[in-house]
Design a protein around this motif. Structure first.
Motif, short mmCIF file in Angstrom:
data_model
loop_
_atom_site.label_atom_id
_atom_site.label_comp_id
_atom_site.label_asym_id
_atom_site.label_seq_id
_atom_site.Cartn_x
_atom_site.Cartn_y
_atom_site.Cartn_z
N ALA A 36 9.47 -2.80 -2.57
CA ALA A 36 8.28 -2.02 -2.25
C ALA A 36 7.18 -2.30 -3.28
CB ALA A 36 8.62 -0.54 -2.23
N LEU A 37 5.97 -2.50 -2.80
CA LEU A 37 4.84 -2.77 -3.68
C LEU A 37 4.41 -1.48 -4.36
CD1 LEU A 37 3.00 -5.14 -4.48
CD2 LEU A 37 1.41 -4.39 -2.74
N ALA A 38 4.28 -1.54 -5.69
CA ALA A 38 3.91 -0.34 -6.45
C ALA A 38 3.14 -0.76 -7.69
CB ALA A 38 5.15 0.45 -6.85
N LYS A 39 2.36 0.18 -8.21
CA LYS A 39 1.60 -0.07 -9.45
C LYS A 39 2.52 0.08 -10.66
CE LYS A 39 -2.73 1.76 -7.54
NZ LYS A 39 -3.77 2.78 -7.70
N PHE A 58 -10.34 -1.13 -23.59
CA PHE A 58 -9.35 -0.07 -23.56
C PHE A 58 -8.04 -0.66 -23.04
CE2 PHE A 58 -13.39 1.95 -23.67
CZ PHE A 58 -13.21 3.13 -24.36
N PHE A 59 -6.99 0.13 -23.02
CA PHE A 59 -5.69 -0.41 -22.64
C PHE A 59 -5.69 -0.87 -21.19
CE2 PHE A 59 -1.27 -0.35 -21.33
CZ PHE A 59 -0.65 -0.98 -22.39
N ASP A 100 -8.43 -2.16 -14.79
CA ASP A 100 -7.47 -3.19 -14.41
C ASP A 100 -6.22 -2.52 -13.84
OD1 ASP A 100 -9.18 -5.16 -15.38
OD2 ASP A 100 -8.33 -5.02 -17.39
N ILE A 101 -5.83 -2.93 -12.63
CA ILE A 101 -4.64 -2.39 -11.97
C ILE A 101 -3.63 -3.52 -11.84
CG2 ILE A 101 -3.74 -1.27 -9.90
CD1 ILE A 101 -6.57 -0.20 -9.39
N VAL A 102 -2.41 -3.30 -12.35
CA VAL A 102 -1.36 -4.31 -12.32
C VAL A 102 -0.27 -3.83 -11.37
CG1 VAL A 102 0.26 -5.68 -13.68
CG2 VAL A 102 -1.89 -4.91 -14.72
N TRP A 103 0.15 -4.72 -10.44
CA TRP A 103 1.20 -4.41 -9.48
C TRP A 103 2.51 -5.04 -9.92
CZ3 TRP A 103 -0.01 -1.17 -5.40
CH2 TRP A 103 -1.38 -0.95 -5.19
N ASN A 104 3.61 -4.54 -9.35
CA ASN A 104 4.93 -5.02 -9.76
C ASN A 104 5.22 -6.45 -9.31
OD1 ASN A 104 5.08 -4.44 -7.06
ND2 ASN A 104 6.92 -3.19 -7.18
N GLY A 123 3.11 -8.85 -10.00
CA GLY A 123 2.30 -9.67 -10.90
C GLY A 123 0.85 -9.77 -10.52
N ARG A 124 0.47 -9.20 -9.39
CA ARG A 124 -0.92 -9.28 -8.94
C ARG A 124 -1.77 -8.28 -9.72
NH1 ARG A 124 -3.13 -6.67 -4.56
NH2 ARG A 124 -1.01 -5.99 -4.03
N ARG A 125 -3.03 -8.67 -10.01
CA ARG A 125 -3.96 -7.81 -10.75
C ARG A 125 -5.19 -7.54 -9.89
NH1 ARG A 125 -3.61 -7.26 -16.37
NH2 ARG A 125 -1.74 -8.22 -17.26
N GLU A 126 -5.64 -6.32 -9.96
CA GLU A 126 -6.85 -5.92 -9.25
C GLU A 126 -7.80 -5.27 -10.24
OE1 GLU A 126 -5.99 -3.39 -6.00
OE2 GLU A 126 -5.00 -4.96 -4.81
N LYS A 127 -9.11 -5.35 -9.92
CA LYS A 127 -10.13 -4.73 -10.75
C LYS A 127 -10.95 -3.78 -9.89
CE LYS A 127 -10.42 -8.67 -13.90
NZ LYS A 127 -9.67 -7.99 -14.97
N SER A 128 -11.24 -2.63 -10.45
CA SER A 128 -12.04 -1.64 -9.74
C SER A 128 -13.05 -1.03 -10.70
CB SER A 128 -11.14 -0.55 -9.14
OG SER A 128 -10.44 0.13 -10.17
#
Length: 208
Positions: free
Chosen positions: A63-66, A140-141, A158-162, A164-169
């Protein structure tokens, strides 16, 4: 004479048959050990029906999760290690804000300085709370301060998913409004801190 010839013919035929039979028996006897010595190969079964259509194994997708950030103590220990490494390398150490999450601070003030716009933030995980002055570009962290505008700060999270994908908001943090108690405290402190007015001096007597 004919009977003797017949007898000889029969005897010769019998002898030839005996010789041929003996030779055949010897040949079979010689071949039997080689056949017996040949080991039997065991064919291992794969457990799959050979008449069934092959189907590749299906991979079960997780399951995809942050990814959750580490605890504040882990981040503080990491910051201390980075600070020590910077001191040994004689380079500028990272700022303490690199250990803070964007949701672990409040904007308490926005100012215009010779360097440009700056802001004062208050770290909420600590007691007593610690305040830091930050400028655009501060890390920041889990993000970075992009811009300081009138009444608010603009961050890039910066949002990191399990996987390895990274998203920016984009995240906006407004300037914290003072509570009624803080407003009353500031109003009471203002007259006390105001400079005292000069008392009127009595007029000097006029010399006659």
């Amino acid at each position: 004479m004919d009977d003797k010839l017949k007898i000889r013919y029969v005897v010769s035929t019998v002898l030839v048959c005996v010789v041929l039979f003996a030779g055949f028996t010897a040949t079979v006897s010689a071949q039997e050990p080689s056949v017996a010595a040949k080991p039997e190969t065991n064919v291992k079964s794969s457990g799959r029906d050979p008449f069934k259509k092959f189907e590749p194994a299906r991979r079960v997708k997780s399951a995809l999760a942050k990814l959750e950030p580490p605890s504040i103590q882990v981040r503080i220990d990491r910051y201390r290690a980075q600070k020590l490494a910077a001191a040994n390398a004689h380079v500028s150490p990272p700022k303490p804000t690199t250990a803070l999450l964007l949701n672990e601070m409040q904007v308490t003030g926005i100012f215009h300085t010779p360097r440009g716009w700056s802001a004062m933030v208050e770290a909420t995980p600590f007691n007593p709370k610690l305040s830091y002055v930050i400028y655009p570009g501060e890390n920041f962290f889990d993000g970075q301060l992009v811009a300081i505008e009138e009444g608010r700060l603009v961050f890039r999270r910066d949002i990191v998913w399990n996987d390895g994908r990274r998203e920016k908001s984009v995240e906006i943090k407004p300037l914290r409004q003072p509570s009624p108690v803080e407003a009353m405290t500031a109003a009471k402190a203002a007259p006390a801190s105001a400079p005292a007015t000069e008392t009127e001096k009595p007029a000097a007597p006029v010399k006659q």
